[in-house]
Design a protein around this motif. Sequence first.
Motif, PDB file in Angstrom:
ATOM      1  N   LYS A 177       0.465  14.545  -1.006  1.00  0.00           N
ATOM      2  CA  LYS A 177       0.804  13.172  -1.386  1.00  0.00           C
ATOM      3  C   LYS A 177       2.212  13.121  -1.986  1.00  0.00           C
ATOM      4  O   LYS A 177       3.029  12.263  -1.626  1.00  0.00           O
ATOM      5  CB  LYS A 177      -0.239  12.651  -2.385  1.00  0.00           C
ATOM      6  CG  LYS A 177       0.115  11.348  -3.045  1.00  0.00           C
ATOM      7  CD  LYS A 177       0.065  10.207  -2.081  1.00  0.00           C
ATOM      8  CE  LYS A 177       0.350   8.912  -2.812  1.00  0.00           C
ATOM      9  NZ  LYS A 177       0.619   7.830  -1.924  1.00  0.00           N
ATOM     10  N   GLY A 178       2.519  14.038  -2.887  1.00  0.00           N
ATOM     11  CA  GLY A 178       3.837  14.076  -3.520  1.00  0.00           C
ATOM     12  C   GLY A 178       4.958  14.350  -2.533  1.00  0.00           C
ATOM     13  O   GLY A 178       6.024  13.735  -2.601  1.00  0.00           O
TER      14      GLY A 178
ATOM     15  N   TRP B  39       4.814   8.423  -8.017  1.00  0.00           N
ATOM     16  CA  TRP B  39       5.140   9.820  -8.269  1.00  0.00           C
ATOM     17  C   TRP B  39       4.685  10.234  -9.666  1.00  0.00           C
ATOM     18  O   TRP B  39       4.185  11.344  -9.852  1.00  0.00           O
ATOM     19  CB  TRP B  39       6.628  10.094  -8.081  1.00  0.00           C
ATOM     20  CG  TRP B  39       7.037  11.430  -8.613  1.00  0.00           C
ATOM     21  CD1 TRP B  39       7.916  11.688  -9.615  1.00  0.00           C
ATOM     22  CD2 TRP B  39       6.557  12.724  -8.192  1.00  0.00           C
ATOM     23  NE1 TRP B  39       8.018  13.041  -9.845  1.00  0.00           N
ATOM     24  CE2 TRP B  39       7.188  13.700  -8.979  1.00  0.00           C
ATOM     25  CE3 TRP B  39       5.651  13.136  -7.225  1.00  0.00           C
ATOM     26  CZ2 TRP B  39       6.948  15.058  -8.842  1.00  0.00           C
ATOM     27  CZ3 TRP B  39       5.408  14.507  -7.090  1.00  0.00           C
ATOM     28  CH2 TRP B  39       6.049  15.444  -7.888  1.00  0.00           C
ATOM     29  N   GLU B  40       4.851   9.369 -10.659  1.00  0.00           N
ATOM     30  CA  GLU B  40       4.411   9.701 -12.023  1.00  0.00           C
ATOM     31  C   GLU B  40       2.914   9.990 -12.057  1.00  0.00           C
ATOM     32  O   GLU B  40       2.474  10.924 -12.732  1.00  0.00           O
ATOM     33  CB  GLU B  40       4.767   8.574 -13.005  1.00  0.00           C
ATOM     34  CG  GLU B  40       6.198   8.603 -13.452  1.00  0.00           C
ATOM     35  CD  GLU B  40       6.616   9.927 -14.102  1.00  0.00           C
ATOM     36  OE1 GLU B  40       5.903  10.434 -14.997  1.00  0.00           O
ATOM     37  OE2 GLU B  40       7.659  10.469 -13.695  1.00  0.00           O
ATOM     38  N   VAL B  41       2.136   9.214 -11.337  1.00  0.00           N
ATOM     39  CA  VAL B  41       0.685   9.432 -11.273  1.00  0.00           C
ATOM     40  C   VAL B  41       0.393  10.781 -10.626  1.00  0.00           C
ATOM     41  O   VAL B  41      -0.384  11.593 -11.161  1.00  0.00           O
ATOM     42  CB  VAL B  41      -0.007   8.281 -10.492  1.00  0.00           C
ATOM     43  CG1 VAL B  41      -1.473   8.596 -10.232  1.00  0.00           C
ATOM     44  CG2 VAL B  41       0.142   6.959 -11.238  1.00  0.00           C
ATOM     45  N   VAL B  42       1.011  11.038  -9.485  1.00  0.00           N
ATOM     46  CA  VAL B  42       0.783  12.299  -8.755  1.00  0.00           C
ATOM     47  C   VAL B  42       1.274  13.488  -9.583  1.00  0.00           C
ATOM     48  O   VAL B  42       0.604  14.524  -9.659  1.00  0.00           O
ATOM     49  CB  VAL B  42       1.459  12.254  -7.367  1.00  0.00           C
ATOM     50  CG1 VAL B  42       1.412  13.606  -6.679  1.00  0.00           C
ATOM     51  CG2 VAL B  42       0.814  11.182  -6.492  1.00  0.00           C
ATOM     52  N   LYS B  43       2.435  13.335 -10.199  1.00  0.00           N
ATOM     53  CA  LYS B  43       3.006  14.417 -11.022  1.00  0.00           C
ATOM     54  C   LYS B  43       2.067  14.774 -12.176  1.00  0.00           C
ATOM     55  O   LYS B  43       1.822  15.968 -12.438  1.00  0.00           O
ATOM     56  CB  LYS B  43       4.369  13.968 -11.560  1.00  0.00           C
ATOM     57  CG  LYS B  43       5.094  15.020 -12.355  1.00  0.00           C
ATOM     58  CD  LYS B  43       6.480  14.507 -12.690  1.00  0.00           C
ATOM     59  CE  LYS B  43       6.778  14.790 -14.123  1.00  0.00           C
ATOM     60  NZ  LYS B  43       8.013  14.185 -14.593  1.00  0.00           N
TER      61      LYS B  43
ATOM     62  N   ASN C 137       0.849  -1.187   0.000  1.00  0.00           N
ATOM     63  CA  ASN C 137       0.000   0.000   0.000  1.00  0.00           C
ATOM     64  C   ASN C 137       0.884   1.236   0.000  1.00  0.00           C
ATOM     65  O   ASN C 137       1.367   1.652   1.033  1.00  0.00           O
ATOM     66  CB  ASN C 137      -0.911   0.000   1.231  1.00  0.00           C
ATOM     67  CG  ASN C 137      -1.786   1.231   1.311  1.00  0.00           C
ATOM     68  OD1 ASN C 137      -1.680   2.140   0.505  1.00  0.00           O
ATOM     69  ND2 ASN C 137      -2.656   1.265   2.294  1.00  0.00           N
ATOM     70  N   LEU C 138       1.079   1.801  -1.167  1.00  0.00           N
ATOM     71  CA  LEU C 138       1.811   3.062  -1.242  1.00  0.00           C
ATOM     72  C   LEU C 138       0.887   4.213  -1.599  1.00  0.00           C
ATOM     73  O   LEU C 138       1.333   5.318  -1.837  1.00  0.00           O
ATOM     74  CB  LEU C 138       2.956   2.962  -2.248  1.00  0.00           C
ATOM     75  CG  LEU C 138       4.145   2.137  -1.751  1.00  0.00           C
ATOM     76  CD1 LEU C 138       5.175   1.964  -2.845  1.00  0.00           C
ATOM     77  CD2 LEU C 138       4.780   2.774  -0.543  1.00  0.00           C
ATOM     78  N   THR C 139      -0.417   3.936  -1.652  1.00  0.00           N
ATOM     79  CA  THR C 139      -1.341   5.029  -1.915  1.00  0.00           C
ATOM     80  C   THR C 139      -1.515   5.899  -0.681  1.00  0.00           C
ATOM     81  O   THR C 139      -1.863   7.064  -0.788  1.00  0.00           O
ATOM     82  CB  THR C 139      -2.709   4.497  -2.393  1.00  0.00           C
ATOM     83  OG1 THR C 139      -3.211   3.586  -1.421  1.00  0.00           O
ATOM     84  CG2 THR C 139      -2.570   3.782  -3.732  1.00  0.00           C
ATOM     85  N   ASP C 140      -1.277   5.329   0.496  1.00  0.00           N
ATOM     86  CA  ASP C 140      -1.292   6.098   1.741  1.00  0.00           C
ATOM     87  C   ASP C 140       0.144   6.292   2.197  1.00  0.00           C
ATOM     88  O   ASP C 140       0.900   5.327   2.302  1.00  0.00           O
ATOM     89  CB  ASP C 140      -2.071   5.359   2.835  1.00  0.00           C
ATOM     90  CG  ASP C 140      -3.546   5.196   2.496  1.00  0.00           C
ATOM     91  OD1 ASP C 140      -4.133   6.139   1.944  1.00  0.00           O
ATOM     92  OD2 ASP C 140      -4.097   4.118   2.794  1.00  0.00           O
TER      93      ASP C 140
END
Length: 173
Positions: free
Chosen positions: A93-94, A68-72, A33-36
């Motif tokens: 989040k980033g 990070w790519e998703v958040v970026k 779980n790296l979404t949190d």
Amino acid sequence: MDNRFITLSVPPELKNGFFFSSDRIKMEMTERNLTDNFVYELLYYHGMDGWKPWENQEEAFLFLMDEWEVVKNQLEELYRNRDQNNARLAMKKGIGLFIQLLFWSNDLPVLLKEPIPSIPLVYQPVNLSERLAFIMSRPNLFHSFRQLSELIVEQEKLYVKKSILKKASRPNR
């Protein structure tokens, strides 16, 4: 009742008002779980079993960079639309992803004591404390996003350098 979710108190090592607005957090329990942010540190500081990404850096590094790519991409879209208010949550989040990358690439679980980092780290970008303080004080600004992106690139380079040095120091078999 859903057994996939647990509620834990925020341990002293992670008490930071920027990331945790209350003393308790509810989180989903999954294998990875790296979404949190800081899930593994929450488990670790509570003495619970769980994956220790700071001990499995190659795998953790790939997960962090993918996330990070998703958040970026989300942040680029938000700033393109001049939506600074909604950018704040994605920046949080980033910033959390960067802090995890920073500590995990130094073989350590995250410590959120202020100022971050509260301990000297071998592998860290130049002027980290000042840059991170700026980003966290103004997370909704586009300039903060650019600075965060640069910090992640710099830490990624430091991690790669560390990995190369580590492989070079292994005895030939």
